[in-house]
Design an enzyme around this catalytic site. Structure first.
Site, short mmCIF file in Angstrom:
data_model
loop_
_atom_site.label_atom_id
_atom_site.label_comp_id
_atom_site.label_asym_id
_atom_site.label_seq_id
_atom_site.Cartn_x
_atom_site.Cartn_y
_atom_site.Cartn_z
N ASP B 33 0.83 -1.22 0.00
CA ASP B 33 0.00 0.00 0.00
C ASP B 33 0.86 1.26 0.00
O ASP B 33 0.35 2.36 -0.16
CB ASP B 33 -0.90 0.02 1.25
N HIS B 34 2.14 1.09 0.25
CA HIS B 34 3.01 2.27 0.40
C HIS B 34 4.22 2.09 -0.50
O HIS B 34 5.25 1.58 -0.07
CB HIS B 34 3.44 2.42 1.87
#
Lengths: 129, 170
Positions: B33-34
């Site tokens: 997600d990052h």
């Protein structure tokens, strides 16, 4: 050679702008560390560490911020400092101007004793003993 | 998932300095997600990794009697991304430690291989402060149980000590 008050103030100002992330012009002699410059409790320890480094001094526990006073019923009653408590404060903090606090010695007002000037006066006693 | 952002101590000198490492892996959910398509170790978690490295160092200075809480981040700067396959190195040095708390200076580097050649490169610097919360200025009381140094954190410290004894018998 003794340090002048202006020299001490300039260094204290550097410490405060770093420790509290405030602008130069906010650090006036009358500025209150908590109310005006936003210092929280951990900041007082940070300021103590940085003053020690900047001036090459040692600040013993309880010397700049007195201890075991506010929990003592002889010194504090109904959240107000007693005359005995005020006398004890004067003894422990000879470097501080307590006159405003003495006029209304509610312990919630005590933090206002810590102005930039209070720090400068304290450091003066350490660098020019 | 456990909230442990260091894998192992490489060096530990009580009252002085500690160095811990963390291996970054694509198996870690948060990297997906990052950020999507460009997985990089979040800077916030590197601050946490430094806080855990330093927190155990500060705790050891008082034999883990104090409850050591991260109280202030004086500085945190980052100059390089850390990616899966890299190893983050957290080096913390005690600047001050008193009854009330401690300050540390930390540097983060990354061990990464570029075309097979291993390099250690600078990532950032973090200076932070810890409070020994039982000695807080407000006089607030906390539970007697030391909820900071739980079994997982102590295991990291004990593993280092066991490794040291194995490496240097007698």
């Amino acid at each position: 050679m003794p340090m002048s008050r202006d020299e001490v103030f300039a260094k204290v100002k550097d410490v405060l702008t770093t420790a509290l992330a405030v602008d130069d012009d906010e650090v006036t002699p009358q500025a209150k560390l908590s109310e005006d410059l936003g210092a929280e409790s951990i900041d007082y320890l940070d300021i103590q560490f940085q003053l020690e480094k900047a001036f090459g001094i040692k600040i013993p526990k309880g010397e700049l911020t007195p201890e075991n006073i506010f929990s003592n019923p002889e010194f504090v009653q109904n959240n107000k400092m007693t005359p005995k408590g005020l006398a004890e404060l004067r003894l422990r903090m000879p470097f501080a101007d307590l006159s405003t606090f003495e006029a209304d010695p509610d312990i919630n007002n005590f933090r206002d004793v810590f102005t930039v000037d209070t720090l400068v006066s304290y450091v003066m006693t350490k660098v020019n003993p | 998932m456990r909230w442990i952002w260091i894998d192992k101590f490489e060096h530990f000198e009580v009252n002085v300095a500690a160095r811990a490492v963390k291996n970054v892996s694509l198996a870690e959910e948060h990297l997906h997600d990052h950020v999507p398509g460009i997985p990089v170790m979040p800077a916030s978690l590197m601050i946490e990794g430094m806080a855990q490295t330093s927190g155990i160092l500060v705790g050891a200075a008082r034999s883990f009697r104090e409850k050591v809480i991260l109280a202030k981040i004086n500085k945190a700067t980052f100059s390089r991304l850390v990616r899966p396959g890299d190893q983050v190195v957290y080096a913390a040095k005690i600047v001050n430690v008193t009854e009330q708390g401690a300050s540390i200076e930390g540097t983060i580097t990354v061990r990464t291989s570029i075309a097979g050649a291993l390099q250690e490169l600078p990532v950032g610097t973090i200076d932070m402060m810890f409070s020994h919360i039982d000695n807080n200025m407000a006089g607030t009381r906390f539970p007697d149980f030391n909820f900071v140094f739980n079994a997982q954190f102590m295991e990291l410290f004990e593993t280092y000590r066991r490794d040291l004894n194995l490496a240097m018998p007698g």
